[in-house]
Write a protein that holds these residues in place. Structure first.
Motif, mmCIF file in Angstrom:
data_model
loop_
_atom_site.group_PDB
_atom_site.id
_atom_site.type_symbol
_atom_site.label_atom_id
_atom_site.label_comp_id
_atom_site.label_asym_id
_atom_site.label_seq_id
_atom_site.Cartn_x
_atom_site.Cartn_y
_atom_site.Cartn_z
ATOM 1 N N GLU A 55 94.879 10.135 19.028
ATOM 2 C CA GLU A 55 94.203 10.711 17.859
ATOM 3 C C GLU A 55 93.009 9.865 17.417
ATOM 4 O O GLU A 55 91.957 10.396 17.047
ATOM 5 C CB GLU A 55 95.197 10.865 16.707
ATOM 6 C CG GLU A 55 96.142 12.039 16.871
ATOM 7 C CD GLU A 55 95.387 13.358 16.891
ATOM 8 O OE1 GLU A 55 94.844 13.757 15.843
ATOM 9 O OE2 GLU A 55 95.326 13.990 17.964
ATOM 10 N N ARG A 86 90.380 10.608 20.099
ATOM 11 C CA ARG A 86 89.945 12.013 20.081
ATOM 12 C C ARG A 86 89.023 12.293 18.907
ATOM 13 O O ARG A 86 88.014 13.002 19.048
ATOM 14 C CB ARG A 86 91.168 12.936 20.015
ATOM 15 C CG ARG A 86 90.838 14.428 20.036
ATOM 16 C CD ARG A 86 92.071 15.287 19.848
ATOM 17 N NE ARG A 86 92.603 15.191 18.501
ATOM 18 C CZ ARG A 86 92.130 15.889 17.454
ATOM 19 N NH1 ARG A 86 91.106 16.716 17.612
ATOM 20 N NH2 ARG A 86 92.676 15.757 16.263
ATOM 21 N N THR A 87 89.344 11.739 17.751
ATOM 22 C CA THR A 87 88.569 11.992 16.533
ATOM 23 C C THR A 87 87.450 10.980 16.326
ATOM 24 O O THR A 87 86.780 10.992 15.288
ATOM 25 C CB THR A 87 89.493 11.981 15.305
ATOM 26 O OG1 THR A 87 90.154 10.707 15.220
ATOM 27 C CG2 THR A 87 90.539 13.089 15.403
ATOM 28 N N LYS A 107 87.504 7.913 15.613
ATOM 29 C CA LYS A 107 87.679 6.919 14.556
ATOM 30 C C LYS A 107 87.483 5.501 15.095
ATOM 31 O O LYS A 107 87.154 4.581 14.352
ATOM 32 C CB LYS A 107 89.071 7.052 13.934
ATOM 33 C CG LYS A 107 89.309 8.362 13.206
ATOM 34 C CD LYS A 107 88.400 8.498 12.002
ATOM 35 C CE LYS A 107 88.768 9.683 11.122
ATOM 36 N NZ LYS A 107 88.629 10.988 11.802
#
Length: 344
Positions: free
Chosen positions: A301, A304-305, A307
């Motif tokens: 995550e 993917r995002t 961050k």
């Protein structure tokens, strides 16, 4: 197929032709390796140090950090299918021991390690148990997916405690320490201080978002930390494997603080547990591997995002046949993460 092997006891690897795997067990998966990154463990095996001599049985295909594509599956495989893009958890659990049955497969009693106890992934194709494969999000570039395993080390180290509004000290800015800087900031750390002696890694720590970088060879780490945070840091992430860095790091932690240790010291070390840990009420976590597969979900995550930006950690992407250059970079520490591209 082409592969990098520890062919016999002694320093060095060989780049050679070996038979492509032709048979699979019921739960095995054949993966076409598309990216492979070089780990410090690979350097230890290359140098044939004391640990390697006690652990490695040549001939062995080495390497364990990868991203690839599923090209064939065993008859009992249900978790992945042909065409899936996957990364590999390198801790291969037995799935039957007490630890495995109670949600702690990463510390399996009968643990085997990919590229250490079994043939690894420095090859055009690799056979990997389906139990350790992670289908990563397609938004994650292959170069970065190949370092999800060490990135998971950083995620595991940082995520054992709540960092919201906390002051953090990271001792050691190797690739995993650099990743930990970004993760700590995403997790809400109020200030991230890094201790590092290497000039390149000092610069990279700043580029990865460290609020302060202290060179303990030039300034007293403990004194400088207490100048920044009156009560000391709330959390220490030990990433260096250096006894002095660990001892000084402990002195920087506030009473009742927390310590997460990923660094490997390579043997016995002496610290005054009474005065530095027990009487100061510190909580200490020993970190190995990644929690399977909670850590992988978090890592996926974060990447993917976007961050976390691993372009600030992956410094070299080389063709597979330039693996020697990659190892030289790792040995000289003139790099962050080095990725080998098997598509070229």
């Amino acid at each position: 197929m082409k592969a990098i092997m520890k062919a016999k006891p002694g320093p060095g690897f060989v780049f050679t032709e070996v038979e492509r795997p032709s048979s699979l067990g019921p739960r095995d998966v054949l993966v076409k390796v598309r990216r492979a990154s070089i780990c410090g463990t690979d350097v230890h095996i290359y140098k044939w140090d004391e640990w390697s001599q006690s652990r490695i049985t040549p001939p062995l295909i080495v390497g364990h950090e990868m991203a690839g594509e599923v090209v064939a599956v065993g008859e009992a495989v249900t978790r992945v299918k042909i065409g899936d893009l996957v990364a590999a958890e390198t801790h291969i659990p037995c799935e039957g021991c007490y630890q495995c049955r109670t949600g702690r497969m990463h510390v399996c009693k009968n643990l085997k390690i990919l590229g250490v106890d079994t043939n690894g992934i420095f090859a055009e194709y690799a056979v990997i148990p389906e139990s350790v494969l992670w289908r990563f999000s397609p938004e994650i570039p292959l170069d970065y997916a190949s370092v999800m395993e060490p990135f998971g080390n950083a995620v595991h180290t940082v995520s054992v405690t709540n960092l919201l509004g906390k002051a953090v000290l990271i001792t050691g800015a190797g690739p995993i320490g650099l990743m930990a800087i970004q993760i700590a900031k995403v997790a809400g750390a109020s200030v991230v201080i890094v201790s590092e002696v290497d000039p390149l890694r000092i610069q990279m720590a700043k580029e990865n978002g460290a609020d302060y970088v202290i060179n303990p060879l030039e300034n007293d780490l403990v004194r400088e930390v207490y100048k920044i945070v009156d009560d000391g840091v709330d959390v220490l992430f030990e990433m260096s494997g250096n006894r002095k860095a660990f001892e000084d790091g402990l002195k920087c932690v506030t009473m009742g603080g927390e310590v997460s240790i990923l660094g490997i010291f390579g043997g016995r070390i002496e610290v005054n547990i009474d005065s530095l840990i027990t009487m100061r009420g510190l909580t200490v976590y020993g970190i190995t591997g990644r929690r399977m597969f909670e850590t992988w979900r978090i890592a996926d995550e974060l990447l993917r995002t976007k961050k976390v930006d691993l372009s600030k950690v992956v410094t070299h992407v080389l063709p597979f046949n330039e693996w020697e250059k990659g190892l030289e970079l790792m040995i000289s520490k003139k790099c962050g993460k080095v990725v080998l591209n098997l598509d070229l």
